[in-house]
Motif scaffolding. Structure first.
Motif, mmCIF file in Angstrom:
data_model
loop_
_atom_site.group_PDB
_atom_site.id
_atom_site.type_symbol
_atom_site.label_atom_id
_atom_site.label_comp_id
_atom_site.label_asym_id
_atom_site.label_seq_id
_atom_site.Cartn_x
_atom_site.Cartn_y
_atom_site.Cartn_z
ATOM 1 N N ASN A 81 11.072 1.259 -6.687
ATOM 2 C CA ASN A 81 11.485 1.745 -5.368
ATOM 3 C C ASN A 81 12.909 1.313 -5.037
ATOM 4 N N ASP A 82 13.268 0.081 -5.397
ATOM 5 C CA ASP A 82 14.623 -0.408 -5.138
ATOM 6 C C ASP A 82 15.644 0.346 -5.982
ATOM 7 N N PHE A 83 15.324 0.599 -7.243
ATOM 8 C CA PHE A 83 16.240 1.321 -8.111
ATOM 9 C C PHE A 83 16.382 2.769 -7.644
ATOM 10 N N SER A 84 15.304 3.360 -7.187
ATOM 11 C CA SER A 84 15.338 4.713 -6.655
ATOM 12 C C SER A 84 16.265 4.774 -5.437
ATOM 13 N N ALA A 85 16.205 3.777 -4.580
ATOM 14 C CA ALA A 85 17.099 3.725 -3.411
ATOM 15 C C ALA A 85 18.561 3.604 -3.851
ATOM 16 N N LEU A 86 18.826 2.808 -4.878
ATOM 17 C CA LEU A 86 20.176 2.689 -5.417
ATOM 18 C C LEU A 86 20.658 4.032 -5.941
ATOM 19 N N MET A 87 19.800 4.754 -6.635
ATOM 20 C CA MET A 87 20.163 6.055 -7.182
ATOM 21 C C MET A 87 20.517 7.040 -6.054
ATOM 22 N N ARG A 88 19.791 6.971 -4.945
ATOM 23 C CA ARG A 88 20.097 7.866 -3.822
ATOM 24 C C ARG A 88 21.453 7.529 -3.194
ATOM 25 N N VAL A 89 21.861 6.270 -3.257
ATOM 26 C CA VAL A 89 23.175 5.879 -2.738
ATOM 27 C C VAL A 89 24.268 6.330 -3.716
#
Length: 93
Positions: A81-89
């Motif tokens: 979930n944290d990596f997914s949030a980074l990808m969206r940024v």
């Protein structure tokens, strides 16, 4: 102005989406059990570690970490979930 063709039927317009540009190739990461695919240019643009990593020679067996889904860069200790949030940024839609 009418949107009808010669047969009297409404004409439909198809809008084609541009193909994504792959800046410097694609890189694969595995976080928890999920494999993420992303253009690698943001990683090299903002990280000397990734820049150096992507310029390393291939191993003796020819495998390159991150080149495909079978050989992703493993990010142990991180949450998907944290990596997914980074990808969206890094790659906003």
């Amino acid at each position: 102005m009418s949107n009808t063709n010669a047969s009297g039927k409404k004409a439909t317009t198809t809008i084609s989406r541009p193909k994504p540009i792959r800046w410097g190739g694609t890189v694969f990461f595995k976080v928890e059990e999920i494999v993420f695919e992303a253009p690698r240019y943001r990683f090299t643009e903002h990280s000397e570690v990734f820049e150096d990593m992507f310029h390393l020679p291939t191993g003796s067996n020819g495998d390159v970490e991150g080149r495909d889904e079978e050989h992703p860069i493993m990010l142990d200790g991180y949450k998907a979930n944290d990596f997914s949030a980074l990808m969206r940024v890094l790659y906003p839609e």
